[in-house]
Scaffold this motif. Sequence first.
Motif, PDB file in Angstrom:
ATOM      1  N   ASN A  75     -32.716  17.774 -34.193  1.00  0.00           N
ATOM      2  CA  ASN A  75     -33.724  18.294 -34.718  1.00  0.00           C
ATOM      3  C   ASN A  75     -34.447  19.545 -33.841  1.00  0.00           C
ATOM      4  N   SER A  76     -34.576  19.076 -32.493  1.00  0.00           N
ATOM      5  CA  SER A  76     -35.250  19.958 -31.379  1.00  0.00           C
ATOM      6  C   SER A  76     -34.057  21.067 -31.058  1.00  0.00           C
ATOM      7  N   ILE A  77     -32.985  20.487 -31.105  1.00  0.00           N
ATOM      8  CA  ILE A  77     -31.825  21.495 -30.587  1.00  0.00           C
ATOM      9  C   ILE A  77     -31.501  22.495 -31.740  1.00  0.00           C
ATOM     10  N   HIS A  78     -31.699  22.182 -32.918  1.00  0.00           N
ATOM     11  CA  HIS A  78     -31.838  23.130 -33.968  1.00  0.00           C
ATOM     12  C   HIS A  78     -32.834  24.278 -33.941  1.00  0.00           C
ATOM     13  N   ARG A  79     -34.117  23.571 -33.588  1.00  0.00           N
ATOM     14  CA  ARG A  79     -35.029  24.562 -33.618  1.00  0.00           C
ATOM     15  C   ARG A  79     -34.985  25.421 -32.381  1.00  0.00           C
ATOM     16  N   PHE A  80     -34.560  24.891 -31.458  1.00  0.00           N
ATOM     17  CA  PHE A  80     -34.255  25.757 -30.036  1.00  0.00           C
ATOM     18  C   PHE A  80     -33.453  26.979 -30.404  1.00  0.00           C
ATOM     19  N   SER A  81     -32.117  26.713 -31.156  1.00  0.00           N
ATOM     20  CA  SER A  81     -31.158  27.618 -31.309  1.00  0.00           C
ATOM     21  C   SER A  81     -31.808  28.727 -32.485  1.00  0.00           C
ATOM     22  N   GLU A  82     -32.514  28.388 -33.489  1.00  0.00           N
ATOM     23  CA  GLU A  82     -33.129  29.121 -34.231  1.00  0.00           C
ATOM     24  C   GLU A  82     -34.141  30.087 -33.514  1.00  0.00           C
ATOM     25  N   GLU A  83     -34.998  29.616 -32.634  1.00  0.00           N
ATOM     26  CA  GLU A  83     -35.966  30.347 -31.756  1.00  0.00           C
ATOM     27  C   GLU A  83     -35.237  31.412 -30.865  1.00  0.00           C
ATOM     28  N   PHE A  84     -34.016  30.901 -30.246  1.00  0.00           N
ATOM     29  CA  PHE A  84     -33.223  31.823 -29.408  1.00  0.00           C
ATOM     30  C   PHE A  84     -32.629  32.887 -30.293  1.00  0.00           C
ATOM     31  N   HIS A  85     -31.909  32.478 -31.373  1.00  0.00           N
ATOM     32  CA  HIS A  85     -31.204  33.547 -32.105  1.00  0.00           C
ATOM     33  C   HIS A  85     -32.270  34.605 -32.605  1.00  0.00           C
ATOM     34  N   ALA A  86     -33.672  34.356 -32.801  1.00  0.00           N
ATOM     35  CA  ALA A  86     -34.591  35.168 -33.356  1.00  0.00           C
ATOM     36  C   ALA A  86     -34.898  36.204 -32.394  1.00  0.00           C
ATOM     37  N   LYS A  87     -34.646  35.892 -30.980  1.00  0.00           N
ATOM     38  CA  LYS A  87     -35.173  36.812 -29.768  1.00  0.00           C
ATOM     39  C   LYS A  87     -33.976  37.333 -29.208  1.00  0.00           C
ATOM     40  N   TYR A  88     -32.939  36.863 -29.321  1.00  0.00           N
ATOM     41  CA  TYR A  88     -31.701  37.285 -28.517  1.00  0.00           C
ATOM     42  C   TYR A  88     -30.660  37.283 -29.397  1.00  0.00           C
TER      43      TYR A  88
END
Length: 303
Positions: free
Chosen positions: A80-93
């Motif tokens: 779940n943390s890995i999915h959140r990280f990916s979502e946050e990263f995609h939102a910025k970069y």
Amino acid sequence: MDQSGWKSERITSQDGKIIIITGANSGLGLEASSILSAKGAKVIMAVRNLAKGNDAVSKTLHKNKNADVELMQLDLSDFNSIHRFSEEFHAKYSKLNVLINNAGIMYPKAREITKQGFETHLGTNHLGHFLLTGLVLDLLKNTPHSRVVTQSSALHKYGGDIHLDDLNLEKNYDKAKAYAQSKLANLLFTYELDRRFKKHKLNCISVAAHPGYTATSLQRSQGLLVALANQFIAQKIEMGTLPVLRASTEDGLAGAEYFGPTKWFEIRGYPEQVNSSDKSYDTELAKKLWDVSETLVGFKYNF
């Protein structure tokens, strides 16, 4: 590619590159963050513990006040943390030049499991990075000359096997066997990922590295003898980080290279291209592990 004595001074400008480093709060990840940001890269320091991560950022900025680093939370033992990280990263970069799969677990005092119930070496060292790489694959595909760099260990050669009938080692747990399995899995993944990049004609490569015997916090639970060995035999962090730095930055790599020290049974020395175990090059085993891994993490790669 014989460059004996390779040092970080050989790294060319990394200006404009975005690099994710997992396990960036200490040891090899922290040193790599410091050096790559000093070379001009935007470094995403992905860490499980934000308090330790903030301290790591402070240390990096103390060395170089102009370092472009960003702290992001990532717990590789929790899908779940890995999915959140990916979502946050995609939102910025919208691009990703280098993903450095560096974080790892080694020899906890007792058998542990991840949030989703996997043996912790397998779940964190392999499955966590397998899922993370898949989730950011779209950005890697869209970034010319991108690469995935995965940190393995020379210990994959000593008892390293993939126990497909008991990946979680529930029948016969041994921490050394569990660690070796996860590090062999890292290499099988590295080589299979590179084969798939080539099959789909993508402008990406997948390479690996190992730090030899380097004194890091990974060995903190291994007792007095290991503490003494860390002091008198192990390499310092600065040397142990060189293989992953070379794998992450060297121009002209074809993919599937593996860098590590070559002295004292690959314990010490400057990084050069080395060979991994025969089993790590087993293409059928790699395909089986890939298929099982996609099932276990609940995610299918889209090339």
